[in-house]
Write an enzyme that holds these catalytic residues in place. Structure first.
Site, PDB file in Angstrom:
ATOM      1  N   GLU A   1       0.765  -1.168  -0.080  1.00  0.00           N
ATOM      2  CA  GLU A   1      -0.059   0.060   0.002  1.00  0.00           C
ATOM      3  C   GLU A   1       0.885   1.220  -0.027  1.00  0.00           C
ATOM      4  OE1 GLU A   1      -2.547   0.469   3.324  1.00  0.00           O
ATOM      5  OE2 GLU A   1      -3.695   2.113   2.511  1.00  0.00           O
TER       6      GLU A   1
ATOM      7  N   ARG B   1       4.960 -13.229   8.808  1.00  0.00           N
ATOM      8  CA  ARG B   1       5.668 -11.770   9.066  1.00  0.00           C
ATOM      9  C   ARG B   1       6.827 -11.729   9.679  1.00  0.00           C
ATOM     10  NH1 ARG B   1       2.776  -6.621   9.236  1.00  0.00           N
ATOM     11  NH2 ARG B   1       1.403  -7.516   7.607  1.00  0.00           N
TER      12      ARG B   1
ATOM     13  N   LYS C   1       3.617   1.442  10.214  1.00  0.00           N
ATOM     14  CA  LYS C   1       3.828   2.781   9.514  1.00  0.00           C
ATOM     15  C   LYS C   1       3.438   3.942  10.381  1.00  0.00           C
ATOM     16  CE  LYS C   1       2.950   0.413   5.109  1.00  0.00           C
ATOM     17  NZ  LYS C   1       1.812   0.159   4.333  1.00  0.00           N
TER      18      LYS C   1
HETATM   19  P1  ATP Z   1      -0.592  -2.439   6.712  1.00  0.00           P
HETATM   20  O1  ATP Z   1      -0.855  -3.000   8.237  1.00  0.00           O
HETATM   21  O2  ATP Z   1      -0.941  -0.758   6.664  1.00  0.00           O
HETATM   22  O3  ATP Z   1      -1.446  -3.064   5.664  1.00  0.00           O
HETATM   23  P2  ATP Z   1       1.695  -3.458   5.953  1.00  0.00           P
HETATM   24  O4  ATP Z   1       2.922  -3.594   6.640  1.00  0.00           O
HETATM   25  O5  ATP Z   1       0.954  -4.892   5.721  1.00  0.00           O
HETATM   26  O6  ATP Z   1       0.753  -2.620   6.360  1.00  0.00           O
HETATM   27  P3  ATP Z   1       1.632  -3.581   3.024  1.00  0.00           P
HETATM   28  O7  ATP Z   1       1.957  -2.194   2.311  1.00  0.00           O
HETATM   29  O8  ATP Z   1      -0.011  -3.907   3.014  1.00  0.00           O
HETATM   30  O9  ATP Z   1       1.939  -3.071   4.649  1.00  0.00           O
HETATM   31  O10 ATP Z   1       2.685  -4.359   2.711  1.00  0.00           O
HETATM   32  C1  ATP Z   1       2.971  -4.939   1.719  1.00  0.00           C
HETATM   33  C2  ATP Z   1       3.352  -6.635   1.612  1.00  0.00           C
HETATM   34  O11 ATP Z   1       4.343  -6.641   2.447  1.00  0.00           O
HETATM   35  C3  ATP Z   1       2.178  -7.293   2.008  1.00  0.00           C
HETATM   36  O12 ATP Z   1       2.155  -8.467   0.993  1.00  0.00           O
HETATM   37  C4  ATP Z   1       2.684  -7.762   3.358  1.00  0.00           C
HETATM   38  O13 ATP Z   1       1.985  -9.153   3.568  1.00  0.00           O
HETATM   39  C5  ATP Z   1       4.180  -7.678   3.395  1.00  0.00           C
HETATM   40  N1  ATP Z   1       4.596  -7.404   4.582  1.00  0.00           N
HETATM   41  C6  ATP Z   1       4.404  -6.211   5.511  1.00  0.00           C
HETATM   42  N2  ATP Z   1       4.962  -6.342   6.480  1.00  0.00           N
HETATM   43  C7  ATP Z   1       5.744  -7.480   6.683  1.00  0.00           C
HETATM   44  C8  ATP Z   1       6.562  -8.147   7.743  1.00  0.00           C
HETATM   45  N3  ATP Z   1       6.625  -7.621   8.834  1.00  0.00           N
HETATM   46  N4  ATP Z   1       6.993  -9.473   7.494  1.00  0.00           N
HETATM   47  C9  ATP Z   1       6.757 -10.022   6.215  1.00  0.00           C
HETATM   48  N5  ATP Z   1       5.966  -9.439   5.171  1.00  0.00           N
HETATM   49  C10 ATP Z   1       5.523  -8.062   5.365  1.00  0.00           C
HETATM   50 MG    MG Z   2      -1.042  -4.836   4.387  1.00  0.00          MG
END
Ligand code: ATP
Ligand code: MG
Length: 632
Positions: free
Chosen positions: A125, A353, A363
Site C-alpha cells: 500500500e 511476518r 507505519k
Molecule cells: P498495513 O498494516 O498498513 O497493511 P503492511 O505492513 O501490511 O501494512 P503493506 O504495504 O500492505 O504493508 O505490505 C505489502 C506487503 O508486505 C504485504 O504483502 C505484506 O504481507 C508484506 N509485509 C508487510 N509487513 C511485513 C512483515 N513484517 N514481514 C513480512 N512481510 C510483510
Molecule cells: Mg497490508
C-alpha cells in the site's frame, strides 16, 4: 563486428584468478576510454557478457564498485542503470551454488503447480516507505518469479485507501525495490480496476451473493461476533443494486450503506461471516474527504482489501499469491470470491511476518518518529526501512540470504538483529579495504628516533588476505599521531608495535598537568619481536595530509525488546541512539566514495555516508556497521 580483443579480455575476466583479471581490467579500461559501449552504439551481446563476468566475480565486482578503473566503472554503472534487466543474471550463482536446477533447491522453499508458469505479485500500500518486513515479502516474490522459476513478478500498488496514500510513497517504493536489486515486469494499481471491481460487485449482488446493509457498525460487529444475520440479509438483489448505485453517487441514503458478501453469517470462520466488500472510507474528522492520489474525486466508495485482492490477483494473471500468515483465516474467503464470480483460481502461499527485537515496523509509529524529529528522516540509519538499513551498511546480499533462509516458516518471532549483521559481516569482511582513523580528541604526537627524517611513501595492500582489493599508499615519517586511549596504557621504556611498520621503544612519556599523555619520544627497533607488544594504529604527521572524519555509531531506537499494545511509544524510545567521535583519516581515504564499506583498523567496519569534503564542514561521515556482537 566485435573486436576480437574483447573476447580475449572476456576470457580472462571469467577466470577466477585475480592475476589474470587485473591486466584484463586494465585493457578493458583503455578500450573504454572514448566509448560508451563495447559493441557499438547500444547494448550488445559483448557488453552483456563482459558486464556479467565482472558482476559475477566478487573480486572484479568489488574493483568496479571501488572505481579503480574509472572508464570501466562509468561503463558498468551506465549499463546497470540503463538496462536494469541485466540484474537478472546477478542471481544466477544462487542456482549454480545449489548445484541443481531444482526449483527452490537452495532455500528449501517450494511452490505447487508451477508447470504452467509462475506469476507473483508484491502488493504494497503506498502509505509509507518500504521496511525490512516488506523486504522479506519482496524477496520471496522475486525468488519464486526469477530464481526458482523463470516467471514474472508484478508490483501492484494496493491503493484502495485514499486517506493514507501518496505519490511520494509510490515513488519511494519503486526506488527502494531497485535498491534491493528486484526487477518487476509490470507495475499495476488496484485503482486501475475500480470500474471492473464495481461491475463484479454488481454481479455478486445480482446473483444473490451480496447485499446492501445499513446496520449500525457497532450492531454489525456484535451480530458478527454472535453469529447473527443482519436484518438486511434477505434484501432483494434489485433493491441492493439500487442502493449500490446510490452509494456510488454518495447520496444521503447511499452513504448510510455498505455492501456485504452473503456467505455464512454463522460460520466458525469469522472472515466468512458476511464480510464488507464495498464501503465509504472513514475520514479524519478535521481533514474530511480526500481525493484519491490517482483517481481524484471519481470514486466515493472503495472496495475492501478482502474483495479487491483475490479479484485483481485473478484478473492480472497471478498464479501464486504470497500472503503473511495473519491472512490464513481469510484464505477460505479469498477462494469463495473467486468461485462465486467464476474467476480463475490462484494459489495462496503463506509465510510468516517478520519482526525484529527493539524495532517497530508499524507505519504509524515509523511516521511518528520521522515527523517528531526523533530520527532525521525515512533513510536515517537507525530506521528499519530499506533505505535506513542499507545506509547503515547492510548489504543487499546479506538481507536477501537472510530473508530467503526464513523460507516458509510460519512462526512469527522477533528476530535478533545479530544474525542478520553476522551474515553481513561474512560478506563484507573479505572485500572491505583496511584503512586507519585516529581519534582527534587528545591525539598524541609520537617522535621516532631512527626513522628517516624525510617522510616516504610505500604501497601496501588494502586487505591482508585479499590482494584483489587493491593497494593503498601509506606515508611513513619520524613523527606520527596515535590515540590518547592507546597512549594512556603505555609505560616508560615499553616496546610497542606501530601496525604495518615495526616496533618502537618508548624513551619519554610526557604528561600534561591533568595526567593526559602529551607526547611520546620513541626509538625505532627494527628487529623487535611483535609477539608480546601492544599494537597501535597511527597516521604519519609529516609529509602527508589528514582529513577530518565523523565516526558515528548507532543504537536501537527502543529500550524494550517487544512493544506491546499498551506500551506508549514515547516511553520506550531510547534517549540516546547516536554517538559521534571526531577523527582523522589519511590520504589513502581520499578516493573513498559514498557507499563504500571499509574497515578502520581496530575500530570496525564502516560505511562511507559522505566522502571527504562532502559532510559537515567538509568532514567525511562514516557509519559503524554492526557485526552481530554487542550493540546492533
Ligand atoms: P498495513 O498494516 O498498513 O497493511 P503492511 O505492513 O501490511 O501494512 P503493506 O504495504 O500492505 O504493508 O505490505 C505489502 C506487503 O508486505 C504485504 O504483502 C505484506 O504481507 C508484506 N509485509 C508487510 N509487513 C511485513 C512483515 N513484517 N514481514 C513480512 N512481510 C510483510
Ligand atoms: Mg497490508
Amino acid at each position: 563486428m566485435t573486436n576480437p580483443k574483447l573476447f580475449k579480455i572476456l576470457e580472462r575476466l571469467e577466470t577466477p584468478d585475480f592475476k589474470t583479471n587485473e591486466p584484463a581490467l586494465h585493457e578493458l579500461d583503455q578500450f573504454l576510454t572514448l566509448r560508451s559501449f563495447l559493441g557499438g552504439y547500444a547494448l550488445g551481446e559483448i557488453d552483456e557478457q563482459v558486464w556479467k563476468a565482472l558482476r559475477l566475480n566478487k573480486v572484479t565486482f568489488g574493483i568496479v564498485r571501488r572505481n579503480l578503473f574509472l572508464n570501466v566503472t562509468r561503463w558498468f554503472t551506465h549499463l546497470e542503470s540503463t538496462y536494469p534487466a541485466l540484474q537478472q543474471c546477478v542471481k544466477m550463482p544462487v542456482k549454480a551454488a545449489a548445484g541443481t536446477d531444482q526449483p527452490g533447491g537452495r532455500y528449501n522453499i517450494k511452490l505447487q503447480d508451477t508447470e504452467n508458469g509462475v506469476v507473483t505479485r508484491f502488493p504494497p500500500e503506498p502509505s509509507g516507505y518500504l521496511h525490512i518486513g516488506h523486504a522479506k515479502a519482496a524477496f520471496l516474490n522475486d525468488y519464486f518469479a526469477h530464481d526458482a522459476f523463470s516467471g514474472s513478478m508484478i508490483l501492484r500498488f494496493d491503493d484502495t485507501n485514499p486517506r493514507k496514500e501518496k505519490q511520494e510513497f509510490e515513488d519511494s517504493i519503486i526506488h527502494d525495490l531497485g535498491l534491493l536489486g528486484i526487477q518487476t515486469q509490470r507495475v499495476t494499481y488496484t485503482s486501475d480496476y475500480f470500474e471492473r471491481l464495481y461491475e463484479l460487485c454488481q454481479k455478486l449482488i445480482s446473483e444473490g451473493n451480496a447485499y446492501a446493509d445499513d446496520t449500525d457498525p457497532e450492531v454489525q460487529k456484535k451480530d458478527r461476533y454472535e453469529r447473527r444475520p443482519s436484518a438486511q440479509r434477505d434484501r432483494p438483489a434489485a433493491e441492493s443494486l439500487e442502493l449500490f448505485k446510490e452509494m456510488r453517487q454518495g447520496t444521503e441514503i447511499g452513504i448510510k450503506h455498505c455492501i456485504r458478501a452473503r456467505i455464512h453469517f454463522d460460520s466458525s470462520n469469522g472472515s466468512m461471516r458476511d464480510p464488507i466488500i464495498y464501503r465509504f472510507p472513514s475520514w479524519d474528522a478535521e481533514e474530511g474527504p480526500q481525493p484519491h492520489h490517482r483517481t481524484g474525486w471519481a470514486w466515493k466508495i472503495y472496495p475492501t482489501y478482502d474483495f479487491a485482492c483475490p479479484l485483481v490477483d485473478s484478473i492480472e494473471g497471478v498464479t501464486h499469491a504470497l500472503r503473511t500468515t495473519e491472512y490464513a483465516d481469510r484464505n477460505e474467503q479469498y477462494y469463495w470470491f473467486l468461485e462465486a464470480l467464476g474467476l480463475r483460481r490462484v494459489h495462496l502461499w503463506d509465510f510468516a511476518r517478520i519482526n525484529f527485537i527493539k524495532t517497530f515496523l508499524s507505519k504509524r509509529k515509523l511516521t511518528k518518529v520521522v515527523d517528531t524529529g526523533k530520527v532525521d528522516g525515512w533513510d536515517d540509519p537507525r530506521m528499519p526501512t530499506v533505505r535506513g538499513i542499507l545506509r547503515r551498511g547492510l548489504t543487499v546480499e546479506a538481507l536477501r540470504e537472510f530473508m530467503l533462509k526464513q523460507g516458509p516458516s510460519r512462526n512469527i518471532v522477533s528476530m535478533d538483529w545479530t544474525i542478520l549483521w553476522a551474515t553481513n559481516k561474512k560478506i563484507i569482511d573479505p572485500i572491505a579495504a583496511r584503512h586507519t582513523a585516529v581519534d582527534a580528541m587528545g591525539r598524541v604526537l609520537v617522535t621516532i628516533t631512527g626513522a628517516a627524517t624525510i617522510p616516504w611513501k610505500e604501497d601496501r595492500v588494502k586487505h591482508p588476505k585479499n590482494p584483489a582489493v587493491g593497494m593503498k599508499e601509506v606515508t611513513f615519517a619520524d613523527k606520527v599521531i596515535i590515540e590518547q586511549t592507546d597512549a594512556a596504557k603505555f609505560q616508560d621504556g615499553e616496546e610497542i608495535t606501530l601496525m604495518g611498520w615495526g616496533n618502537v621503544v618508548i624513551r619519554h612519556l610526557l604528561k600534561s598537568a591533568d595526567g593526559a599523555i602529551e607526547r611520546l619520544e620513541t626509538e625505532l627497533n627494527p628487529g623487535g619481536d611483535f609477539s608480546k607488544t601492544k599494537k597501535v594504529h597511527w597516521l604519519a604527521a609529516k609529509g602527508t595530509q589528514h582529513f577530518a572524519a565523523q565516526l558515528w555509531e548507532f543504537d536501537y531506537l527502543l529500550t524494550k525488546d517487544n512493544l506491546t499494545k499498551t506500551d506508549d511509544l514515547d516511553n520506550c524510545l531510547n534517549p540516546v541512539t547516536a554517538t559521534m567521535v571526531d577523527a582523522f583519516v589519511g590520504e589513502d581515504c581520499k578516493r573513498l566514495i559514498e557507499g563504500d564499506i571499509i574497515q578502520l583498523e581496530r575500530k570496525g567496519y564502516f560505511r562511507v555516508d559522505k566522502a571527504i569534503g562532502n559532510g559537515p564542514d567538509g568532514k567525511a561521515v562514516m557509519f559503524k556497521i554492526p557485526t552481530g556482537t554487542g550493540k546492533a
